[in-house]
Motif scaffolding. Sequence first.
Motif, PDB file in Angstrom:
ATOM      1  N   ASP A  66      -5.944 -12.760 -32.267  1.00 46.20           N
ATOM      2  CA  ASP A  66      -6.149 -12.574 -33.683  1.00 46.20           C
ATOM      3  C   ASP A  66      -5.150 -12.344 -34.778  1.00 46.20           C
ATOM      4  OD1 ASP A  66      -6.867 -13.587 -36.281  1.00 46.20           O
ATOM      5  OD2 ASP A  66      -9.137 -12.408 -35.962  1.00 46.20           O
ATOM      6  N   PHE A  67      -4.389 -13.006 -35.054  1.00 46.37           N
ATOM      7  CA  PHE A  67      -3.348 -13.109 -35.985  1.00 46.37           C
ATOM      8  C   PHE A  67      -3.130 -12.668 -37.083  1.00 46.37           C
ATOM      9  CE2 PHE A  67      -1.197 -11.418 -32.261  1.00 46.37           C
ATOM     10  CZ  PHE A  67      -0.073 -11.085 -32.239  1.00 46.37           C
ATOM     11  N   GLY A  68      -5.042 -12.668 -38.189  1.00 43.03           N
ATOM     12  CA  GLY A  68      -4.929 -12.874 -39.342  1.00 43.03           C
ATOM     13  C   GLY A  68      -5.130 -14.849 -39.740  1.00 43.03           C
ATOM     14  N   VAL A  69      -5.926 -14.631 -40.736  1.00 37.86           N
ATOM     15  CA  VAL A  69      -5.533 -15.834 -41.953  1.00 37.86           C
ATOM     16  C   VAL A  69      -4.750 -15.678 -42.954  1.00 37.86           C
ATOM     17  CG1 VAL A  69      -7.430 -17.035 -43.105  1.00 37.86           C
ATOM     18  CG2 VAL A  69      -8.174 -15.808 -41.266  1.00 37.86           C
ATOM     19  N   TYR A  70      -4.364 -16.352 -43.484  1.00 41.57           N
ATOM     20  CA  TYR A  70      -3.098 -16.370 -44.338  1.00 41.57           C
ATOM     21  C   TYR A  70      -3.396 -17.259 -45.569  1.00 41.57           C
ATOM     22  CZ  TYR A  70      -0.768 -13.714 -40.682  1.00 41.57           C
ATOM     23  OH  TYR A  70      -1.171 -12.843 -39.461  1.00 41.57           O
ATOM     24  N   THR A  71      -2.748 -17.510 -46.342  1.00 40.67           N
ATOM     25  CA  THR A  71      -3.073 -18.414 -48.014  1.00 40.67           C
ATOM     26  C   THR A  71      -1.150 -18.846 -48.096  1.00 40.67           C
ATOM     27  OG1 THR A  71      -5.025 -17.570 -48.593  1.00 40.67           O
ATOM     28  CG2 THR A  71      -3.512 -19.287 -49.905  1.00 40.67           C
TER      29      THR A  71
END
Length: 301
Positions: free
Chosen positions: A52-57
Amino acid sequence: ESGQVTIDLAYPVHVEYFSLEHLDPRVSLNPASAPRTFSVEAFEAAHSSPHDFGVYTYNNEEAAKQLFKAPEGRHHLAISRVRVRFHGNHGYAGYTCVYRFKVHGTAKHKWQLAKAVERTGGEVTLPLYPNAASSQAGATIARGQNLTSPDLIKQFPWHIRLLRAAGLAGQYGGPAETILSPSNNLVQPWAFSGDVGHVTINLAYPVRIQVFSLEHIDPMISANPQSAPKHFSIEAVDANGVFHDFGPFVYDIEAETSNQVFPVVDTPQVPITKVKLNIISNHGYKGYTCVYRFRVHGLRA
C-alpha cells in the motif's frame, strides 16, 4: 467515476514520488472529469502481494501536473508494477480522464537505468535523471590548453572554412559544442585530428552522475566507421575541486545501438561540476576521430 490501471514499469525502481496530470481547467472542455481521489498499490514482482503506497488527492484548481511523495517507509522496495485506483472525480458521472501518470525514483541497478537511456535514444525523460551535458540546459565547452582538442575544421586553410560555411565544400565536422546539442545532421559530428583527443565540459549544474552515454553514427550509414572512438575514459571534478576517474570504457561499433551507455559503479557523494572525456583510441583511422553526442545523466544536486 471509478476505475483502475496497472502499469508494468520499464525497470525495477525504488519509488520516490508519483505525478498525475490532467488538462489545465481553463482550457479543458470538462474539468469536472479530472480525477480527485486515487490510491496506489505497488508490486515487487508481477504476482507478488501488493504494498500500500497510500491515498492521494488531485486538486483541479492547482497546477495541471501535480506531484505526490511516496511513503518514506517504502523507499527500500524495488517496484516493478504499480496499480492506480481512481475513487472519484470532480463531479462528472459520465467518465473520468487521466492525461499522464508517472513513477519517479532510483533504478534498482544502474545497468537497468542504462538500458532505459538506450531505449529512449539517450534522452532520459525522468526529471530525476536529466542530461547535465546539454547545451540547452546551459552546459558549455571549456577551451584552453589541455582542456579541449582543436576542432578539425579550424586546422584547414581559411578559404576551405569559408567555402564550407557557404555550403560549397565538403563537411569536415563541427566544433566541440556539437556534442552538447541534438542534431539530425548525420554529417556534422565534432571531429578532431588523429585518434587521441579530449574535450572538457562545464556541466549545466552540479550532478551526482549515474551514467554516461557516447554516440557515433550507425556504421551501416557512416562514410568512415573507423573514425568512431574506441577506448576512452572520463575525468571529473566535484564541487570541492576533487578529481575523480571513471573507466576505462570501450565503444563498440558492432553493437546493436550507436548510442551506447556506460553506468557509473561508484557515484561520488559530492556533486560533479565538470567532466573531461578522454579519447584514447578510435577504430583504426589515423586521420581524425568523430564524436556525435556525449551525455552525462544523474541526480541534479
